[in-house]
Design an enzyme around this catalytic site. Sequence first.
Site, PDB file in Angstrom:
ATOM      1  N   LYS A   1       0.872  -1.286   0.089  1.00  0.00           N
ATOM      2  CA  LYS A   1      -0.008   0.071   0.101  1.00  0.00           C
ATOM      3  C   LYS A   1       0.737   1.182  -0.015  1.00  0.00           C
ATOM      4  CE  LYS A   1      -3.189   3.125   0.332  1.00  0.00           C
ATOM      5  NZ  LYS A   1      -3.817   3.527   1.527  1.00  0.00           N
TER       6      LYS A   1
ATOM      7  N   LYS B   1       2.433  10.955   5.989  1.00  0.00           N
ATOM      8  CA  LYS B   1       2.536   9.825   6.860  1.00  0.00           C
ATOM      9  C   LYS B   1       2.953   8.674   6.145  1.00  0.00           C
ATOM     10  CE  LYS B   1      -1.252   7.407   7.091  1.00  0.00           C
ATOM     11  NZ  LYS B   1      -1.706   6.547   6.548  1.00  0.00           N
TER      12      LYS B   1
END
Length: 307
Positions: free
Chosen positions: A170, A238
């Site tokens: 991901k 992030k």
Amino acid sequence: MRIAFVGLGNVGFPLAQNLLRAGHEMTVFDLDASRAAPLVGQGAILAPSLPAAAAGAEVAITSLPNPAAVAAVVPGDQGLLSALSAGSLWIEMSTTDAEDMRRYAAEAAKRDIDALEAPVTGGVNRAWTGEISILVGGDEGVFARYRPLLAAMGGEIEHMGPIGAASIVKVITNVLAFAHLWASGEALMLAKRAGVDLAKAYHGIRISSGNSFAHETEGQLVLNGSYNCAFTMALAMKDYNLALTLARDTGTPLPMAELVHEIFTKASDTYGEQAWSTMAVKLLEDQLEEPLRAPGFPAVLPGTGDR
């Protein structure tokens, strides 16, 4: 099934709504209880606390903004796992740290709770339409058993391997998407300054070997000027930090990723953490005082819902 859904943000809300529409019983919990109101109107139950949400659930799903939020919600004697019954399943749909995910899954196993990681990718609009892609990590038997539940939320579903593999893939896909977005912005700027109609340039790139998912989707939001991809700079940074930490841990040089990371860091500092990540392209627009605008492009991508 009886489902506890924790985290009703830009992605979590439409995923939960898809499950409700598929006929599942649902209890929801979010620190901002107002987010749950439309789901309650559709039959969900708003839990007053995390343990209350998990009580009696066959499946608990978390969709949280960052690893710190996952750490605050999932593990430990006061966490979600402690409130779930033996024999239940926890599905983590946040984008989180692979090592953290392995540790939480081990804790779940000690409590006789199955675990799957299932981060989503492909744009928030596809979460609303039920077409978002889901990357899954975990035991193949557990994955096979619960695949129909995942299919109620998303479109293409791929098993990546054991716990941790999906989290890794991901963040890798996000790093690619950020690089593609920036490259699309440069390409459009070059076309404009060379005198080419921007709408025609967009469509020419779209049907070419230079096309990318980011160009095809987020490129439209740049050309509209809304930049509204429903994904913030804070989330982008992030994900970038997770990827670059993985690169350092594996000794893998990523010179292009490092370069684009610098660009996104500057964009985050310039426009703020809550700015849409697509606004990275605005750095180039502002530098050259050349807005990339063309008529006929949407402010949000087709399919994006409204609470």
